[in-house]
Write a protein that holds these residues in place. Structure first.
Motif, mmCIF file in Angstrom:
data_model
loop_
_atom_site.group_PDB
_atom_site.id
_atom_site.type_symbol
_atom_site.label_atom_id
_atom_site.label_comp_id
_atom_site.label_asym_id
_atom_site.label_seq_id
_atom_site.Cartn_x
_atom_site.Cartn_y
_atom_site.Cartn_z
ATOM 1 N N SER A 38 -4.582 4.246 -2.688
ATOM 2 C CA SER A 38 -5.286 4.924 -1.617
ATOM 3 C C SER A 38 -5.934 3.424 -0.948
ATOM 4 O O SER A 38 -5.945 2.176 -1.475
ATOM 5 N N SER A 39 -6.867 3.792 0.025
ATOM 6 C CA SER A 39 -7.517 2.644 0.635
ATOM 7 C C SER A 39 -8.540 2.091 -0.247
ATOM 8 O O SER A 39 -8.735 0.879 -0.196
ATOM 9 N N LEU A 84 -6.356 -0.091 -2.677
ATOM 10 C CA LEU A 84 -5.972 -1.433 -2.035
ATOM 11 C C LEU A 84 -7.095 -2.513 -1.856
ATOM 12 O O LEU A 84 -7.031 -3.511 -2.042
ATOM 13 N N GLY A 85 -8.433 -1.720 -1.559
ATOM 14 C CA GLY A 85 -9.664 -2.732 -1.758
ATOM 15 C C GLY A 85 -9.876 -3.373 -3.094
ATOM 16 O O GLY A 85 -10.288 -4.707 -3.074
ATOM 17 N N LYS A 100 1.029 -1.293 -0.040
ATOM 18 C CA LYS A 100 -0.007 0.069 -0.165
ATOM 19 C C LYS A 100 0.835 1.184 -0.169
ATOM 20 O O LYS A 100 0.533 2.117 -0.639
#
Length: 386
Positions: free
Chosen positions: A48-49, A52-53, A42
């Protein structure tokens, strides 16, 4: 001469059990090693979150696609051949992830990782059922206990590598080479299994397999919820700092590993159906207490109890699927594995959406309900033995 003739099959069975146990360990170490390096990827790849998701979904998508494909591969090459190939290809795929430079290539690498892991998951469980039948007693829970220990070992070594300043590419390359060599060597001790008859690879599931699919769906739904939301719940509901919040999933994993290692003895005493029903209801009750009493220590213990409850659900369901009358073990295991991957894939977003509209406590109550519901179709485990 007579003693040698009698002792040889026993020795081969022990070697086969060791070989398939090593394979479960390889799968667990690979999964744990990757999980422990997610923060590095990451940060180093500037994800970004949300990014990553998306990347992490690649592994679940790969596993979901691979499970039904594994049935055809096992029918074509046998569970021994696909366990050999799966162990080596998963070792290669885990070493590639950290070398991917951006989100699209990381996603593709994780699809490959999920697919190779999914094929190996089905193949090693199908081969484990064959070894179990030769033994004449339950060994599947212990095999999954080895997987849990492998996962803890892999994540622990990842933490040590990170603390030493070793980048994920170097670390995962070393892990991949080591696991590939271990898989290559242990593969010589695996035993062959009868292959599926022509036309039976993608047979329509009967009532027994549908019920087993319901059991594993709920079980992996709860496991995924604990993996992705236990730390979040501890941090938000009990105000636990992030390092303490991480103990929620650690307690879940450690309790699950210990319970799996004891599971085979309990199966012999009380039977798989009674064990899964009692364990599921116990896990549901434990999580319910954690939701009703949002105190840090209580919640950590609650997730540990949930881990105990979920410990035998997946291994005993795979075991039952592999013994379903009229179905090839590889085909049946692949069928329930596909449903199980769906539960694992759907749990995190469903909980997120429910939590967004209500609260995380309400969302995790859904996990409590689904865990308790395992007791309803668990009778299919007994039917598979008959």
């Amino acid at each position: 001469m007579t003693m040698t003739a009698v002792a040889a099959p026993v020795r081969r069975d022990r070697q086969a059990r060791l070989a398939v146990a090593v394979t479960f360990g390889v799968h667990g170490v690979a999964a744990g090693s990757w999980a422990g390096r997610v923060p590095w990827v990451k940060e180093a790849r500037h994800l970004s979150s949300a990014g990553l998701g998306v990347a992490l979904m690649g592994a679940a998508v790969g596993g979901l696609i691979a499970a039904p494909l594994a049935a055809w591969l096992i029918a074509r090459f046998g569970s021994r051949g696909m366990t050999r190939i799966g162990g080596i290809t998963m070792a290669v795929s885990v070493s590639l992830i950290a070398f991917a430079p951006a989100l699209p290539t990381i996603f593709v690498a994780l699809v490959l990782f999920g697919a190779t892991g999914g094929v190996l998951d089905v193949a090693m469980n199908a081969n484990g059922v064959v070894v179990q039948e030769r033994y004449g007693r339950s060994i599947m829970s212990g095999l999954h206990g080895i997987w849990s220990i492998g996962g803890l070992t892999g994540s622990g070594l990842a933490g040590l590598a990170a603390s030493a300043g070793m980048g994920a590419p170097t670390h995962l390359l070393i892990v991949g080479i080591a696991l590939g060599v271990v898989s290559l060597v242990s593969g010589f001790w695996l035993i062959p299994a009868p292959r599926a008859a022509a036309g039976k690879v993608f047979a329509i599931p009967d009532r027994g397999l549908v019920l087993l699919g319901a059991v594993i769906f709920c079980g992996l739904f709860a496991e995924a919820a604990a993996a992705d939301w236990s730390a979040v719940y501890l941090h938000t509901a009990t105000n636990a700092p992030q390092d303490v919040a991480a103990w929620g999933y650690a307690a879940f994993s450690l309790a699950m590993a210990g319970a799996r290692l004891l599971g085979d003895r309990l199966v012999e005493r009380v039977g798989s159906t009674r064990l899964v029903r009692a364990a599921a209801l116990t896990g549901a009750a434990g999580l319910a207490v954690g939701l009703l009493v949002p105190v840090t220590a209580v919640v950590i213990v609650a997730f540990a109890v949930l881990g105990i409850g979920m410990a035998t659900v997946v291994p005993l369901t795979f075991s039952a699927a592999g013994r379903t009358p009229g179905h090839d073990p590889g085909t049946a295991v692949a069928a329930v594995a596909t449903v199980g991957y769906a539960g694992w894939l759907l749990a995190p977003p469903i909980i997120g959406f429910v939590a967004q509209g209500t609260s995380l406590t309400v969302a995790l109550t859904l996990v409590t309900v689904m865990t308790a519901l395992i007791a309803v179709p668990a009778g299919a485990l007994r039917a598979a033995r008959d």
